[in-house]
Scaffold this motif. Structure first.
Motif, PDB file in Angstrom:
ATOM      1  N   ALA A 105       0.830  -1.210   0.000  1.00  0.00           N
ATOM      2  CA  ALA A 105       0.000   0.000   0.000  1.00  0.00           C
ATOM      3  C   ALA A 105       0.861   1.255   0.000  1.00  0.00           C
ATOM      4  O   ALA A 105       0.507   2.271  -0.622  1.00  0.00           O
ATOM      5  CB  ALA A 105      -0.936  -0.003   1.208  1.00  0.00           C
ATOM      6  N   GLU A 106       2.007   1.203   0.666  1.00  0.00           N
ATOM      7  CA  GLU A 106       2.885   2.373   0.714  1.00  0.00           C
ATOM      8  C   GLU A 106       3.453   2.714  -0.657  1.00  0.00           C
ATOM      9  O   GLU A 106       3.768   3.880  -0.921  1.00  0.00           O
ATOM     10  CB  GLU A 106       4.016   2.124   1.718  1.00  0.00           C
ATOM     11  N   THR A 107       3.579   1.734  -1.544  1.00  0.00           N
ATOM     12  CA  THR A 107       4.064   2.037  -2.896  1.00  0.00           C
ATOM     13  C   THR A 107       3.058   2.861  -3.681  1.00  0.00           C
ATOM     14  O   THR A 107       3.398   3.418  -4.728  1.00  0.00           O
ATOM     15  CB  THR A 107       4.373   0.741  -3.687  1.00  0.00           C
ATOM     16  N   ASP A 114      -1.363   6.245   8.848  1.00  0.00           N
ATOM     17  CA  ASP A 114      -2.683   6.772   8.506  1.00  0.00           C
ATOM     18  C   ASP A 114      -3.682   5.637   8.281  1.00  0.00           C
ATOM     19  O   ASP A 114      -4.843   5.732   8.708  1.00  0.00           O
ATOM     20  CB  ASP A 114      -2.592   7.646   7.257  1.00  0.00           C
ATOM     21  N   LEU A 115      -3.256   4.565   7.631  1.00  0.00           N
ATOM     22  CA  LEU A 115      -4.148   3.425   7.421  1.00  0.00           C
ATOM     23  C   LEU A 115      -4.581   2.827   8.758  1.00  0.00           C
ATOM     24  O   LEU A 115      -5.752   2.466   8.941  1.00  0.00           O
ATOM     25  CB  LEU A 115      -3.450   2.356   6.570  1.00  0.00           C
ATOM     26  N   ARG A 118      -7.158   5.067  10.334  1.00  0.00           N
ATOM     27  CA  ARG A 118      -8.451   4.903   9.662  1.00  0.00           C
ATOM     28  C   ARG A 118      -9.163   3.638  10.142  1.00  0.00           C
ATOM     29  O   ARG A 118     -10.384   3.636  10.325  1.00  0.00           O
ATOM     30  CB  ARG A 118      -8.255   4.859   8.146  1.00  0.00           C
ATOM     31  N   LEU A 119      -8.403   2.577  10.338  1.00  0.00           N
ATOM     32  CA  LEU A 119      -9.004   1.344  10.863  1.00  0.00           C
ATOM     33  C   LEU A 119      -9.547   1.567  12.263  1.00  0.00           C
ATOM     34  O   LEU A 119     -10.712   1.250  12.560  1.00  0.00           O
ATOM     35  CB  LEU A 119      -7.958   0.227  10.875  1.00  0.00           C
ATOM     36  N   ILE A 120      -8.727   2.110  13.136  1.00  0.00           N
ATOM     37  CA  ILE A 120      -9.109   2.295  14.534  1.00  0.00           C
ATOM     38  C   ILE A 120     -10.291   3.247  14.669  1.00  0.00           C
ATOM     39  O   ILE A 120     -11.150   3.082  15.541  1.00  0.00           O
ATOM     40  CB  ILE A 120      -7.893   2.801  15.346  1.00  0.00           C
TER      41      ILE A 120
END
Length: 335
Positions: A105-107, A114-115, A118-120
């Motif tokens: 995802a970082e690519t 941040d991901l 967003r989950l939490i």
């Protein structure tokens, strides 16, 4: 594999449009997808493609991390040292899968921190299957058989995903998931050769996990808003219903060999279709679980939130250590 010039623009297609224009870039992207080649991080891509990948890869990564919890509860309660070691290794594998996927995802320009936020905060999802409780040690085996088996059906085609880093991450993940599925099935075979109580425990776990496992593939195709575009972009290769059918057809003979009954009165072989017919999952239940009203949603998120908060000092220490190493290397180069 596609290539770009130093400015990040795709090569022109026969000189029909000026290099670097939006139309030329999109034309090159579409042609790459049509040729069944890979899109790489350096390549131009439509914003919708990037966002779809971030959403899917993030959900996949979150699922691997949250998925450590249901089986992790049984590490200290495993019936033998061998079973404890097997389960410990599997849970560690899931953590590694999350790492591979967050890196993919970082690519795409996503930030891992941040991901996680967003989950939490409930702004991103994880697989509905992990919101069900593990009530006995037989659940560990059934998760390996059903959940990892469903993951294999879903994820092996992702090894041919159009986005390179995602596809390459899936190669190792699928190899390990295949091993997890075998481990789960071997555990159940052992229990089914045991006492009547053990056999009853396995059947009970099968009854509880069958329908949630079918829901893992997502809603039916006519109610899945993202599938058609994802398939057009070749991010995914098969629809939800196709994958669900594959899972059923794969699992029925395994259940016969194991000696358990799958809890679906409509399950039967259809000679004309050459596939199994099966009942309809409770889609209303899937919606409830996805929106936070499952048996273990609150528990799973609270544990993830606590782990993230308690791990803050580790992240801070690692960042400080990396900064010091970078500074020492800079001074050494300057000297």
């Amino acid at each position: 594999m596609t290539t770009t010039d130093s400015a990040g623009a795709a090569p022109s297609q026969g000189g029909e449009r000026p290099l670097g224009t939006e139309d030329a870039l999109r034309e090159h992207f579409d042609a790459t997808i049509a040729r069944d080649q890979r899109i790489e991080p350096r390549d131009w891509m439509p914003e919708g493609y990037r966002k779809t990948l971030v959403r899917q890869i993030a959900q996949h990564a979150h699922s691997e991390i949250i998925g450590m919890q249901p089986e992790g509860e049984w590490i200290t309660k495993a019936p033998s040292l061998r079973r404890k070691a097997i389960l410990f290794a599997k849970v560690q594998d899931e953590a590694g899968h999350g790492l591979y996927l967050y890196s993919a995802a970082e690519t795409l320009g996503a930030d891992r921190a941040d991901l996680t936020r967003r989950l939490i905060e409930g702004r991103q999802k994880y697989s509905s299957i992990f919101n069900y409780p593990t009530e006995s040690f037989a659940d560990v085996g059934v998760i390996g058989w059903f959940v990892d088996g469903a993951a294999i059906c879903n994820q092996v085609p992702l090894c041919r995903s159009s986005y390179g880093p995602y596809a390459r991450a899936m190669v190792r993940i699928c190899k390990e998931e295949s091993f997890h599925q075998r481990q789960g099935y071997e555990l159940l075979l052992t229990m089914m050769r045991g006492t009547e109580a053990q056999r009853a425990m396995v059947q009970d776990a099968v009854d509880r996990w069958w329908w949630p496992s079918l829901m893992m593939f997502g809603p039916p195709d006519d109610a899945s808003p993202n599938s058609a575009q994802s398939m057009a972009w070749k991010i995914k290769r098969h629809s939800n219903d196709e994958l669900r059918q594959r899972f059923v057809d794969m699992t029925v003979p395994q259940a016969d060999k194991l000696g358990v009954t799958l809890p679906d009165p409509e399950l039967r072989w259809n000679e004309q279709r050459g596939r199994h017919d099966f009942g309809t999952p409770d889609w209303a239940e899937l919606k409830r679980v996805i929106t936070g009203d499952g048996p273990c949603n609150d528990q799973r998120m609270e544990r993830r939130r606590t782990a993230h908060e308690e791990g803050a000092w580790v992240r801070e220490a690692a960042t400080a250590h990396a900064a010091r190493r970078s500074e020492r290397a800079r001074k050494g180069t300057a000297a």
